[in-house]
Design a protein around this motif. Structure first.
Motif, short mmCIF file in Angstrom:
data_model
loop_
_atom_site.label_atom_id
_atom_site.label_comp_id
_atom_site.label_asym_id
_atom_site.label_seq_id
_atom_site.Cartn_x
_atom_site.Cartn_y
_atom_site.Cartn_z
N ASN A 102 47.95 64.80 55.69
CA ASN A 102 48.38 63.44 55.07
C ASN A 102 48.04 62.38 56.60
N ARG A 112 46.78 62.45 45.25
CA ARG A 112 45.77 64.55 44.23
C ARG A 112 46.60 63.95 42.99
N ASP A 131 41.07 71.23 50.39
CA ASP A 131 40.85 70.27 50.22
C ASP A 131 41.33 69.28 51.53
N LYS A 132 41.22 69.58 52.57
CA LYS A 132 41.43 68.92 53.91
C LYS A 132 42.15 67.55 53.58
N SER A 133 41.31 66.10 52.95
CA SER A 133 42.11 65.48 52.60
C SER A 133 43.45 65.27 52.14
N PHE A 134 44.10 66.64 51.80
CA PHE A 134 45.17 66.14 51.14
C PHE A 134 45.98 67.26 51.42
N TRP A 190 40.59 52.75 54.43
CA TRP A 190 41.55 53.22 53.66
C TRP A 190 42.61 52.35 53.69
N GLN A 201 47.86 62.56 60.68
CA GLN A 201 46.78 62.67 60.80
C GLN A 201 46.92 61.50 62.23
N SER A 205 50.50 61.42 49.79
CA SER A 205 49.01 62.14 49.76
C SER A 205 49.20 62.96 48.43
N CYS A 252 47.85 54.43 56.10
CA CYS A 252 46.89 55.08 56.62
C CYS A 252 47.50 54.87 58.01
#
Length: 689
Positions: A541, A486, A535-538, A592, A545, A482, A599
């Motif tokens: 991780n 970024r 930034d929730k996508s990073f 992904w 998730q 992650s 993933c």
């Protein structure tokens, strides 16, 4: 009283607190010499900044000591130095002095035209805070002992020339004014506001948030609580006018940055014909994160980033927070990452952290380079070393997805590559498994050419590394990946392509924008503020998730472990397929994973297989358990290993019992017997399955 000639016989004082003041030291008056009658003390030179910060936090007289003058000498410039001779000389003076403008300020208010003083001492921008304070001290970095600093406190009390208190709570004239507090906002608040500005928070929002914080603790208590719009505007102006290109020549520009930000540089070696370029960066905030999350935790190398695009590759040292995310705590930009060059700075970094906290101790260190001499890490941090192979897996799967169109072939090749790396198939030797791979997939020319060119010369190093070191699990791997993604997003924007060849640009991006992003993440977690800007996508991780996927959404046939399915969390009518479930070399058909990333579905299935013990253990775990069996027969001589083994005896017994159960059920693959004897030095990793 001792004479100045006897100062080297004084004890070196190193208080355990992160910051300390004169009250924490035992002072000695010296007799004779230019400093006769002054109070002196010896401290490590690395802790001078901690002393200055501690002195600035005096509750009775908060201050901000500024550098009044500074001089330096090169080593070897004096043949017979005095006992108090210096390499560096710095005079610190309270910012409320030495000039006294209290009377002139009153005259100005009465309408009189008083001409300010001129010359060095005029300080026209700060005349309103000059109250005649004579408190000052000198710091000498000793010529004969460069690691020591001699502090000479010329005047310890915050008084004016008449001997009366001139600021702080003891000064009756200062009550109710800002002179009760430090003259300027603290470096911590400045860093906080600058980070907010770098991530794009508007000025009004910053002021509103600050006001709410001040009201929350009952009103103003220090100078920071008086933050004004002008303070923020000044910092906005600094950001707007700042540029990475301090000078046209990149090397000169970097040297100027180092001079201006020496507090954030823990190691610097300029480029020369014989020595490589090395720059180690660590801000105060990063140091605090290293202290907080590194203690009894793990640290990881993320090395050789940008090898093809940047002038010099970037190495990052990472720690892991309570949310299982990676935080960069140091950046090293270097033209060489050989063991010999790493040895120059890694010991200094370890010493820097222990200087702040002598009790700080690292649990494990993750390396991502099989050629690295791990004895350097052990010597610096006195901890176990693990091997991290996430980038090997990532590179192989990305090349397979790019060069091989047949999904069935991709799955089988990926599984075979895992067998080559771990040498676990039927006890084969690594070279035999490699020959099989070459013969079976001889028609996959593009991938095989890439594999032979990029990985074949070093494949034995990786195989031997896995045999001699424990291997990290998907949890830290997901956090490191992650961070890697970024970093790519922030640095490799095509708009900045012309700047990639400049080191000063890389330094600027790391120390401003990227640093601020990670500061905001932690600040938001701790306070709950500015959640909408994260930034929730990073910040979530793949490992995090995976924890949110319910077990009931995993379809796993315990009698046929070739395939598993995971129901999508966003579309309940969609299920993703995972081939070779439970292994490090699993493949998923989600978007992904098809980009080569690790993933959440692969991790979830691996966790479920482990908890239910319905699949063979991860390949790394099998190597690890075989190593433990070997260790029982060959007790190590290393006392560090023995202490650690005794400490984790219960864990060892549990793993051996689990191993026996798996063996009795026929679920354990045999391993080659030529396990390296060096494996005994790295056992019982908490990151292993």
């Amino acid at each position: 009283m001792p004479r100045m000639e006897d100062i080297l016989n004084l004890p070196v004082q190193d208080p355990p607190a992160a910051e300390f003041s004169a009250a924490h030291l035992k002072w000695v008056k010296v007799d004779g010499g230019r400093h006769g009658g002054d109070n002196i003390a010896l401290i490590p030179f690395a802790r001078v900044d901690d002393f200055v910060k501690g002195e600035s936090s005096n509750p009775e007289c908060p201050a901000s000591f500024r550098v009044e003058s500074r001089r330096k000498r090169p080593e070897g410039s004096i043949s017979k130095p005095r006992v108090d001779g210096y390499l560096e000389y710095t005079l610190y003076w309270c910012s409320y002095g030495p000039e006294d403008f209290r009377d002139s300020q009153s005259s100005l208010e009465d309408g009189l035209n008083v001409k300010p003083a001129s010359g060095k001492g005029s300080r026209p921008g700060r005349r309103h805070m000059m109250r005649g304070c004579v408190c000052h001290f000198t710091v000498k970095r000793l010529y004969t002992k460069p690691l020591l600093a001699l502090i000479i406190y010329n005047q310890r009390t915050h008084v004016d020339k008449s001997g009366a208190p001139c600021h702080g709570i003891l000064d009756q004239d200062a009550l109710g004014t800002r002179a009760m507090y430090a003259p300027r906002i603290s470096e911590d608040l400045r860093q906080k506001v600058m980070s907010m500005l770098y991530v794009g928070i508007p000025l009004d929002n910053i002021i509103q948030h600050h006001t709410e914080v001040v009201q929350g603790h009952g009103g103003p208590h220090n100078r920071d609580d008086f933050l004004t719009r002008n303070d923020v505007r000044n910092m906005e102006r600094v950001i707007r006018n700042s540029s990475h290109e301090l000078l046209e020549d990149d090397e000169s520009s970097v040297n100027m940055w180092v001079q201006r930000h020496h507090k954030h540089v823990f190691y610097f070696q300029s480029n020369s014909g014989l020595e490589p370029f090395i720059l180690g960066i660590q801000t105060d905030w990063q140091l605090q994160q290293m202290l907080r999350y590194g203690h009894n935790g793990s640290m990881a190398f993320h090395s050789m980033f940008g090898l093809k695009r940047l002038k010099y590759p970037l190495c990052t040292l990472l720690v892991f927070d309570l949310s299982h995310n990676a935080i960069p705590v140091a950046w090293i930009i270097s033209s060489s990452f050989s063991s010999q060059d790493i040895q120059k700075w890694i010991g200094l970094l370890a010493e820097r952290i222990r200087t702040k906290d002598p009790g700080w101790r690292l649990n494990s260190f993750l390396v991502d380079d099989s050629s690295l001499d791990i004895s350097i890490i052990r010597e610096a941090f006195q901890c176990r070393v693990l091997l991290c192979i996430w980038h090997v897996r990532r590179a192989w799967i990305r090349s397979l997805l790019k060069n091989c169109c047949n999904i069935d072939v991709q799955q089988e090749m990926f599984k075979q590559l895992g067998w080559v790396l771990y040498c676990t198939r039927s006890g084969q030797h690594s070279m035999d498994a490699l020959d099989d791979l070459m013969q079976v997939f001889v028609d996959q020319c593009t991938f095989m050419d890439y594999f032979k060119r990029r990985w074949l010369p070093n494949i034995e190093l990786w195989i031997n590394g896995i045999k001699s070191l424990p291997v990290s699990s998907p949890e830290p791997n997901a956090a490191i990946e992650s961070y890697h993604l970024r970093l790519k997003l922030k640095l490799f924007d095509e708009l900045h392509a012309n700047s990639w060849a400049r080191v000063d640009w890389l330094i600027h991006k790391l120390s401003t924008e990227l640093h601020s992003l990670y500061w905001l993440d932690q600040y938001s977690i701790e306070t709950g503020c500015f959640e909408n800007l994260r930034d929730k996508s990073f910040s979530m991780n793949a490992w995090c998730q995976a924890l949110n996927i319910p077990d009931v959404d995993v379809v796993l046939d315990e009698h046929n472990l070739q395939l598993a399915k995971v129901i999508s969390q966003t579309d309940r009518n969609l299920a993703y397929s995972i081939w070779n479930p439970g292994s490090e070399f699993s493949l998923c058909n989600c978007p992904w994973s098809r980009l080569g990333n690790l993933c959440k579905h692969v991790i979830k299935v691996a966790n479920l297989c482990k908890s239910r013990q319905v699949a063979r253990p991860l390949l790394a775990a099998q190597v690890y358990r075989q190593t433990m069996l070997t260790l029982l027969q060959n007790t190590p001589d290393d006392p560090l290993v023995l202490d650690h083994a005794i400490l984790h005896a219960t864990r060892l017994q549990h793993d051996i019992k689990s191993l026996e159960e798996l063996s009795n059920n026929g679920l354990l693959q045999p391993l080659p017997t030529d396990i390296s004897s060096h494996a005994a030095e790295n056992i019982l990793s908490p990151y292993l399955y």
